[in-house]
Design an enzyme around this catalytic site. Structure first.
Site, PDB file in Angstrom:
ATOM      1  CB  SER A 224      -0.475  37.357  12.421  1.00  0.00           C
ATOM      2  OG  SER A 224       0.522  37.381  11.436  1.00  0.00           O
ATOM      3  CD  GLU A 347       5.587  36.450  17.565  1.00  0.00           C
ATOM      4  OE1 GLU A 347       5.033  35.825  16.647  1.00  0.00           O
ATOM      5  OE2 GLU A 347       4.973  37.146  18.397  1.00  0.00           O
ATOM      6  CG  HIS A 447       3.757  34.460  13.909  1.00  0.00           C
ATOM      7  ND1 HIS A 447       3.526  35.668  14.520  1.00  0.00           N
ATOM      8  CD2 HIS A 447       2.950  34.433  12.809  1.00  0.00           C
ATOM      9  CE1 HIS A 447       2.632  36.353  13.824  1.00  0.00           C
ATOM     10  NE2 HIS A 447       2.252  35.618  12.791  1.00  0.00           N
TER      11      HIS A 447
END
Length: 535
Positions: A224, A347, A447
């Protein structure tokens, strides 16, 4: 284990990945303290600053909370002061200042004096020099700490690698950009967190050998905002020579809201922030901000993950970061360097959980249409034509696909394409496994779902994976370790995995591992290729 019990257990470690109300499960929990062993039986290492004493556990020697630099508010890091005697390195240092994802609850101690590094070293090294893997944590550049990622034990022990996890400053402490700060710091502004990471990399270069590490074999990896941190280091001239390989997990170098903006954009964002805190006068605002208490500096919606449009990111200041990561990769900044670039199949589920479900809302067709027009502006019409709510079971499902494809999947594709144009060697993956049982809140490979397949525990809590998921976890760890050793991630479990072909990805799941060539079509990357900036 009953499904309800398993979900509760998983929710606890997910709190270290999810960045807002989903982290509520961790509110009653502080990071686990490691028992104090007999100090006379523990290893002592001499590093920059003095001697440190580590602790052995589970076939790994941990050295925690080691100072690598000293932070000054809105300034580049300085060398850490030395310490007398032998410093115990058996507990994590404080996290850098940040707003808690659970309002009113501090998940761990915080301090502006936060620039420490945690190291995990095989207790029984198979070689006198081991590769070093440096993990840069995620958190949308407003959250995160090294204490959250406190057990890469199997990766370290079985993979025979050293894992180092530095803290770096986030939010305005890491990325406030103002012209007067640039004048103070030789032009560097809005890149203090990026410079913290580079200070950690230089510390590793200078001290890796003391732990049996090879300072000439350093792999950056992160997820991320940690993935974008890797990208930013790839784009930074001042980071050259501090790494040899990189892994970008769900944090692409291309067309992300986290892409470093120009100083003009960053100056306006920071000026608006300062005005909101009562420090509007350009002649006095930096001094005004420097005397405010930490809690006041965090008293801003910009320090929380409230939207996909963010305020705090590294800045193209022309000194530390001179170009966008996408342009830098395309221009040959990492020519000849091995890269792994990947994303997860679902995600967007995480951001529906954080930005919709956690607030008690479920997207409707009207809300979805308004969100798309607000976030994508002139591109919204084309987007809604490609992702009409009528084509999905619910408006939430349509929004999840837009989030997945536009913010992660296709940016990963564009990252790989740019890196290949610039002469890098790129292996791509798509993570397809669902670590949670079927549920309406966090379904699929959301995610952050791959992070517990890389680490053995998060926030001091073991990760409850099924036997099949644990095998996949072991295979990912073996691949990441082989990449750190050799620059090639292909293993017996992950074969064939080619670094040729613009659209070839290795699909990673418990039920299937193998190459696929439909990634771009699956995620509508032809549409996203025409959108220069997402978010």
């Amino acid at each position: 284990m009953p499904i309800r019990t398993a979900l509760r257990a998983r929710a606890r470690w997910l709190s270290s990945i999810l960045l807002s109300a989903v982290a509520g499960a961790a509110a009653a929990m502080a990071p686990v303290a490691h028992a104090a062993p007999d100090p006379n039986s523990q290893p002592v290492v001499s590093v920059t600053g003095g001697e440190i004493r580590g602790v052995r556990a589970a076939g790994v020697v941990r050295y925690l909370g080691v100072p690598f630099a000293q932070a000054g508010r809105f300034a580049p890091p300085r060398p850490a002061p030395p310490w007398p005697g032998v410093r115990p390195a058996v507990a994590h240092g404080p996290q850098c200042p940040q707003s808690s994802p659970v309002p009113g609850v501090a998940l761990q101690p915080s301090s502006e004096d936060c620039l420490s590094i945690d190291l995990y070293v095989p207790e029984h090294p198979a070689s006198p020099t081991l590769p070093v893997m440096v993990w840069l944590y995620g958190g949308a550049f407003v959250l995160g700490s090294n204490a959250q990622y406190d057990s890469p034990a199997r990766l370290v022990r079985d993979g025979q690698v050293i894992v180092a996890v530095p803290n770096y400053r986030v939010g305005p402490f890491g990325f406030l950009a103002l012209p007067e700060l640039a004048a103070e710091n030789g032009g560097a502004t809005g890149t203090y967190g990026t410079l913290d990471q580079q200070a950690a990399l230089r510390w590793i270069r200078d001290n890796a050998a003391a732990f049996g590490g090879d300072p000439g074999n350093v792999t950056l990896f992160g997820e991320s905002a940690g993935g974008m941190s890797v990208c930013t280091q790839l784009a930074s001239p001042s980071a050259r020579g501090l790494y040899t390989k990189a892994i970008v997990q769900s944090g692409s170098c291309a067309r992300s809201p986290l892409t470093p903006p120009t100083t003009q954009v960053a100056y306006q964002r920071s000026a608006d922030y300062a005005t909101g805190l009562g420090c509007a006068d350009p002649a006095t605002r930096s001094a005004c901000l420097r005397v405010l208490p930490v809690d006041r500096l965090l008293d801003s919606p910009t320090t929380k993950l409230n939207t996909m449009a963010v305020t705090w990111t590294p800045v193209r200041d022309g000194i530390v970061v001179t170009d966008t990561p996408e342009n830098a990769l395309s221009g040959g900044a990492v020519r000849g360097i091995p890269l792994i670039v990947g994303s997860n199949a679902d995600e967007g589920a995480t951001f529906l959980a954080l930005l919709d479900y956690a607030r008690g809302t479920v997207p409707t067709v009207t809300e979805y249409t308004h969100w798309a027009r607000e976030l994508f502006g002139d591109n919204a019409g084309r987007l809604l034509q490609r992702y009409p709510a009528s084509a999905y079971p619910t408006a939430a499902a349509a929004k999840e696909r837009v989030l997945t494809d536009g913010f992660f999947a296709c940016p990963a594709q564009f990252t790989a394409e740019a890196a290949r144009r610039g002469g890098a060697h790129v292996w791509r993956y798509q993570f397809n496994d669902a670590p949670l049982p079927p549920n309406p809140v966090l379904p699929g490979a959301f995610h952050g779902a791959e992070v517990p397949y890389v680490f053995s525990a998060l926030m001091g809590l073991p990760i409850p994976l099924s036997s099949a998921a644990d095998r996949l976890s072991k295979n990912i760890q073996d691949s990441w370790a082989r990449f750190a050793h050799t620059g090639d991630p292909e293993t017996p479990a992950f074969t064939p995995w080619s670094n040729a072909g613009a659209d070839t990805t290795l699909e990673l799941g418990t039920d299937h591992v193998g190459p696929a060539g439909t990634f771009a079509a699956q995620h509508h990357c032809d549409l996203w290729a025409g959108i220069d900036h997402i978010g």
